[in-house]
Design a protein around this motif. Structure first.
Motif, PDB file in Angstrom:
ATOM      1  N   MET A  28       0.803  -1.216   0.000  1.00 41.04           N
ATOM      2  CA  MET A  28       0.000   0.000   0.000  1.00 41.04           C
ATOM      3  C   MET A  28       0.845   1.279   0.000  1.00 41.04           C
ATOM      4  N   SER A  29       2.177   1.134   0.113  1.00 42.68           N
ATOM      5  CA  SER A  29       3.052   2.302   0.003  1.00 42.68           C
ATOM      6  C   SER A  29       3.503   2.541  -1.429  1.00 42.68           C
ATOM      7  N   GLY A  30       3.133   1.614  -2.327  1.00 41.21           N
ATOM      8  CA  GLY A  30       3.529   1.737  -3.716  1.00 41.21           C
ATOM      9  C   GLY A  30       4.766   0.946  -4.084  1.00 41.21           C
ATOM     10  N   ARG A  31       5.231   0.091  -3.212  1.00 43.36           N
ATOM     11  CA  ARG A  31       6.426  -0.705  -3.510  1.00 43.36           C
ATOM     12  C   ARG A  31       6.025  -1.991  -4.232  1.00 43.36           C
ATOM     13  N   SER A  32       6.585  -2.209  -5.414  1.00 43.49           N
ATOM     14  CA  SER A  32       6.302  -3.419  -6.188  1.00 43.49           C
ATOM     15  C   SER A  32       7.060  -4.590  -5.579  1.00 43.49           C
ATOM     16  N   ALA A  84      -1.330  -0.621 -11.561  1.00 43.63           N
ATOM     17  CA  ALA A  84      -0.991  -0.590 -10.135  1.00 43.63           C
ATOM     18  C   ALA A  84      -1.423   0.717  -9.488  1.00 43.63           C
ATOM     19  N   VAL A  85      -1.267   1.827 -10.224  1.00 45.31           N
ATOM     20  CA  VAL A  85      -1.739   3.120  -9.711  1.00 45.31           C
ATOM     21  C   VAL A  85      -3.237   3.056  -9.440  1.00 45.31           C
ATOM     22  N   LEU A  97       6.787   3.373  -7.074  1.00 45.21           N
ATOM     23  CA  LEU A  97       6.136   2.307  -7.815  1.00 45.21           C
ATOM     24  C   LEU A  97       6.875   2.010  -9.117  1.00 45.21           C
ATOM     25  N   VAL A  98       7.159   3.042  -9.897  1.00 46.32           N
ATOM     26  CA  VAL A  98       7.789   2.862 -11.206  1.00 46.32           C
ATOM     27  C   VAL A  98       9.186   2.283 -11.070  1.00 46.32           C
TER      28      VAL A  98
END
Length: 333
Positions: free
Chosen positions: A21-25, A306-307, A325-326
């Protein structure tokens, strides 16, 4: 730990990513075409399960930890509720991976836009096998232009260009159109040999074979011939096809523009990514309408899916989260 699962299900390949939920893949998986319209339900479900299983496996998380699933894809399925019978194959594929969380279907073009920017307003155009443009406002698609499929639209797309190439080659071999270097190139791609018509055969064997081979294809496979139009820039027939494709794409993006949405502009799909003259012409047309935002090229909509998944889960995707994320997704590919 709660995670979200995002899937970009395209006609050629399917990509899945597990994100916290922090945007880490955390995990990434890839497989074949996952769009039921172009690949068929059974094949699409198999690809979806393979990509999701790969993402969960590399992430090292249990399927039960997935709180929600967001699937970006083209086609009418995105306009139907997940519970619609036409989407049963998607639920079955997720269930086969142990994922029981609810799933949402989102536009592949919106995912493409979100893969290029965390902004909530702007434009996106894809020109790959198909072609379409959207205007985004407040993180939602406000206007969609074209994307009508190979029979009714997709003007300027890879299919559209490939179809024009095939027609030009057939006209050349049939003697009712000008000669073009695309002809031996296309025949070579299909392992066909040019031959002359004889008195006893009313039609050149290579022409009849070409007709038979092309009609046996799924229509969208004509997109494989599109690169030939760009391979011969001095050939007037090829040049005309490219110019008409550029004009068609310019009209599509123009139809999406309104004065109070500036940008950015996100471009994707093989025609725009591989042919700089086309992407440059589209951006030039867009800017001629007074747009001043940045333009971005993106390879696919995985990060954008994912966004959307993060936003669906309540995470605010600002520049910091988007960058995380990217970059983490790039490290997994």
């Amino acid at each position: 730990m709660s995670v979200v699962l995002a899937v970009d299900a395209g006609g050629t390949s399917t990509r899945a990513v597990v994100v916290d939920m922090s945007g880490r893949s955390l995990g990434y998986g890839r497989s074949g075409g996952g769009n039921p319209v172009s690949s068929g339900r059974a094949a699409a479900a198999e690809s979806l399960a393979e990509a999701v299983g790969g993402a969960l496996g590399t992430a090292g998380v249990a399927a039960s930890s997935v709180s929600s699933v967001t699937i970006a894809m083209a086609g009418a399925a995105t306009h139907l509720p997940p519970a619609d019978p036409s989407n049963d194959a998607i639920g079955d594929a997720l269930g086969a991976c142990g994922v029981v969380a609810p799933f949402a279907l989102r536009s592949d073009l919106l995912a493409m836009f979100c893969a290029g920017t965390p902004d909530l307003d702007g434009y996106a155009m894809v020109a790959g096998t198909g072609a379409a443009a959207i205007r985004v406002r407040g993180g939602q698609v406000e206007r969609a232009v074209d994307g009508m499929g190979w029979l009714l639209g997709d003007s300027g797309s890879g299919f559209w260009i490939g179809h024009a190439v095939a027609r030009a080659v057939v006209a050349d071999v049939d003697g009712r159109g000008p000669s073009t270097p695309m002809t031996p190139a296309l025949l070579g791609m299909l392992d066909l040999t040019p031959t002359e018509t004889t008195r006893t055969v009313p039609r050149a064997p290579a022409l009849q074979q070409l007709v038979d081979v092309v009609y046996a294809m799924r229509p969208v496979r004509l997109a494989q011939f599109a690169p030939l139009a760009f391979a011969y820039p001095r050939d007037p027939i090829a040049r005309q096809i490219v110019d008409e494709a550029v004009g068609a794409l310019a009209r599509t993006i123009t139809a999406a523009v309104v004065p109070d949405v500036d940008g950015p502009l996100v471009l994707g799909g093989s025609v725009l990514l591989r042919q700089e003259e086309v992407s440059t012409a589209v951006e030039k047309t867009w800017r001629a309408r007074g747009r001043t935002g940045a333009a971005h090229l993106v390879e696919d909509g995985t990060a954008g899916a994912a966004v959307l998944a993060l936003r669906d889960g309540g995470t605010v995707v600002d520049g910091e989260v988007f960058g995380r994320l990217v970059s983490s997704l790039a490290a997994l590919r």
